[in-house]
Scaffold this motif. Structure first.
Motif, mmCIF file in Angstrom:
data_model
loop_
_atom_site.group_PDB
_atom_site.id
_atom_site.type_symbol
_atom_site.label_atom_id
_atom_site.label_comp_id
_atom_site.label_asym_id
_atom_site.label_seq_id
_atom_site.Cartn_x
_atom_site.Cartn_y
_atom_site.Cartn_z
ATOM 1 N N TRP A 59 0.999 -1.412 -0.020
ATOM 2 C CA TRP A 59 0.043 -0.156 0.036
ATOM 3 C C TRP A 59 0.747 1.237 0.045
ATOM 4 O O TRP A 59 0.677 2.100 -0.627
ATOM 5 C CB TRP A 59 -1.064 -0.174 1.162
ATOM 6 N N LEU A 60 1.872 1.249 0.823
ATOM 7 C CA LEU A 60 2.629 2.470 0.985
ATOM 8 C C LEU A 60 3.398 2.774 -0.494
ATOM 9 O O LEU A 60 3.691 3.915 -0.690
ATOM 10 C CB LEU A 60 3.619 2.356 1.961
ATOM 11 N N PHE A 61 3.924 1.663 -1.161
ATOM 12 C CA PHE A 61 4.876 1.901 -2.231
ATOM 13 C C PHE A 61 3.773 2.351 -3.395
ATOM 14 O O PHE A 61 4.130 3.160 -4.200
ATOM 15 C CB PHE A 61 5.414 0.430 -2.445
ATOM 16 N N GLN B 296 2.137 6.220 -6.997
ATOM 17 C CA GLN B 296 0.861 6.898 -7.622
ATOM 18 C C GLN B 296 0.703 8.470 -7.469
ATOM 19 O O GLN B 296 0.504 9.349 -8.697
ATOM 20 C CB GLN B 296 -0.462 6.531 -7.050
ATOM 21 N N LEU B 297 1.372 9.052 -6.405
ATOM 22 C CA LEU B 297 1.277 10.619 -6.382
ATOM 23 C C LEU B 297 2.681 11.157 -6.846
ATOM 24 O O LEU B 297 2.610 12.328 -6.756
ATOM 25 C CB LEU B 297 1.310 10.713 -4.577
ATOM 26 N N ASP B 298 3.628 10.375 -7.164
ATOM 27 C CA ASP B 298 4.919 10.858 -7.577
ATOM 28 C C ASP B 298 5.050 10.980 -9.293
ATOM 29 O O ASP B 298 5.727 10.138 -9.956
ATOM 30 C CB ASP B 298 6.051 10.041 -6.916
ATOM 31 N N PRO C 105 8.949 9.519 -18.323
ATOM 32 C CA PRO C 105 9.015 8.286 -17.819
ATOM 33 C C PRO C 105 7.750 7.527 -17.518
ATOM 34 O O PRO C 105 6.793 8.133 -17.425
ATOM 35 C CB PRO C 105 9.951 8.190 -16.566
ATOM 36 N N PHE C 106 7.818 6.347 -17.285
ATOM 37 C CA PHE C 106 6.706 5.618 -16.954
ATOM 38 C C PHE C 106 6.212 5.996 -15.440
ATOM 39 O O PHE C 106 7.150 6.268 -14.650
ATOM 40 C CB PHE C 106 6.859 3.938 -16.761
ATOM 41 N N ASN C 107 4.694 6.192 -15.476
ATOM 42 C CA ASN C 107 4.186 6.727 -14.204
ATOM 43 C C ASN C 107 3.250 6.154 -13.618
ATOM 44 O O ASN C 107 2.264 5.742 -14.505
ATOM 45 C CB ASN C 107 3.828 8.417 -14.568
ATOM 46 N N PHE C 108 3.377 5.755 -12.542
ATOM 47 C CA PHE C 108 2.145 4.764 -11.789
ATOM 48 C C PHE C 108 0.872 5.587 -12.199
ATOM 49 O O PHE C 108 -0.154 4.928 -12.304
ATOM 50 C CB PHE C 108 2.516 4.660 -10.350
ATOM 51 N N SER C 109 0.849 6.955 -12.165
ATOM 52 C CA SER C 109 -0.347 7.697 -12.088
ATOM 53 C C SER C 109 -1.077 7.592 -13.381
ATOM 54 O O SER C 109 -2.317 7.924 -13.647
ATOM 55 C CB SER C 109 -0.280 9.113 -11.648
ATOM 56 N N VAL D 84 -2.563 3.798 -12.625
ATOM 57 C CA VAL D 84 -3.210 3.409 -11.364
ATOM 58 C C VAL D 84 -4.182 4.487 -10.802
ATOM 59 O O VAL D 84 -3.577 5.691 -10.827
ATOM 60 C CB VAL D 84 -1.867 3.201 -10.037
ATOM 61 N N ASP D 85 -5.405 4.087 -10.602
ATOM 62 C CA ASP D 85 -6.163 5.160 -10.180
ATOM 63 C C ASP D 85 -5.857 5.768 -8.874
ATOM 64 O O ASP D 85 -5.016 5.072 -7.875
ATOM 65 C CB ASP D 85 -7.707 4.710 -10.034
ATOM 66 N N PRO D 86 -6.289 7.003 -8.384
ATOM 67 C CA PRO D 86 -5.919 7.494 -7.141
ATOM 68 C C PRO D 86 -6.594 6.671 -5.980
ATOM 69 O O PRO D 86 -7.365 5.913 -5.926
ATOM 70 C CB PRO D 86 -6.725 8.810 -7.065
#
Length: 348
Positions: A117-119, A124-126, A157-161, A164-166
């Motif tokens: 969860w933390l990762f 997702q926010l970064d 670059p590849f972004n989780f956001s 990955v939904d908020p």
């Protein structure tokens, strides 16, 4: 008793069609979602709770994935009962991607490991428009091909956001040694590492099912990589420890439901293979390091082929993972070249 391990067996020859499901055991549905990459799918599972569904892993956050889920829930195999809980095996986006969507849109609870969860929430926010300087330094130290490096300097670059939904604040932690009630069964939570930190696997006490995420896959080996977040990490050591520990629980009759490819049996053999694959790569790599090499010059001994194109980045971070392991166990040395790349060489 001959001592010969049974081979890997696949009870189903083909996966479920998009928007459909295959019942692999009573009240356990196998669903497949698309991914826009070389590994073009992820397996997710829905377990019947009587008055609702528990979903294990969720797929990328994309319009297509959301449309598939809506169809599954409104007119497909999940129709008539809500998704009340999402359990995520690890933080990678093809597994965590829609967890927050299920929370926000459907009021589902999210259960996962604390590290996952933390990762996932941090990443997702970064959001980054271009790579950070720390990432570029890491690429240089890894010995990235200069043409690839120059391309990556200026591109997004590849972004989780992106996939990955908020993720709302709030989750329920699962951890090693927990026993969870899912789909009318009691499941032991056993944690693996290497592919992702604190990766949860689930072992049924009531029948022969194992839900393994990406910790245990058939026919392919999970990527094990080192990144700028922890450049001296030893995920290969973590992986080998996990393989040895989890192998103790493997039974011939286990049906393994993994995050990719097909459900399979033959877990005892597969656990042996998953460890031997990396032991063999480490031996070949050590022989390759009789003369100094950068990480980018180590693909052939590890993968038995050269790798370019879209797979280059994953190959590079996995090469560094194997080099780091040899360094941590004292079999190689490293020194910085004038251009900032680490040179690795066998000791002695």
């Amino acid at each position: 008793m001959t001592g010969v391990m049974p081979g890997i067996r696949y009870p189903w020859e083909a996966p479920p069609q998009e928007g459909a499901a295959i019942e692999v055991a009573e009240g356990v549905l196998w669903i497949r979602l698309p991914l826009p990459m070389m590994l073009d799918h992820v397996n997710v599972y829905a377990l019947d709770e009587g008055d609702g569904w528990t979903v294990i892993d969720s797929g990328f956050a994309s319009k297509r994935s959301k449309a598939i889920w809506r169809a599954l829930m409104e007119s497909g195999p999940l129709a008539g009962k809500p998704v009340t809980r999402v359990i995520v095996t690890h933080h990678h986006p093809d597994h965590m991607g829609l967890a927050g969507w299920f929370q926000s849109e459907y009021g589902a609870e999210l259960w996962t490991t604390r590290t996952a969860w933390l990762f996932a929430r941090m990443l997702q926010l970064d959001e980054q428009a271009v790579p950070t300087q720390e990432t570029l330094n890491f690429y240089r130290q890894a010995g990235m091909d200069d043409a690839v490096f120059q391309q990556r300097v200026s591109e997004r670059p590849f972004n989780f956001s992106d996939v990955v939904d908020p993720m709302p604040v709030g989750f329920k932690r699962i951890k090693e040694g927990d026993v969870l009630r899912i789909g009318g069964r009691d499941w032991d939570v056993r944690i693996g590492n290497g592919h992702a930190p604190e990766h949860a696997t689930f072992w049924s006490r009531d029948d022969n099912l194992v839900i393994s995420g990406d910790q245990i896959l058939p026919s392919i080996s999970s990527n094990i990589g080192v990144y700028a977040t922890e450049p001296d990490a030893d995920p290969v050591g973590d992986w080998l420890e996990s393989c040895e520990r989890l192998a103790q629980f493997a039974r011939e009759d286990h049906l393994v439901l993994g995050g990719h490819k097909l459900p399979f049996s033959g877990l005892q053999l597969r656990m042996k293979q998953l460890a031997e694959n990396h032991h063999g790569a480490l031996e070949r790599l050590l022989d390759h390091l009789d003369s100094p090499k950068t990480g980018g010059e180590c693909f052939l001994p590890i993968f038995k082929r050269q790798i370019g194109g879209p797979a280059y980045g994953l190959a590079l971070v996995e090469a560094i993972a194997h080099l780091n392991h040899l360094y941590h166990v004292g079999k190689v040395t490293r020194s910085l070249r004038d251009d900032g790349a680490w040179l690795w060489q066998r000791k002695g």
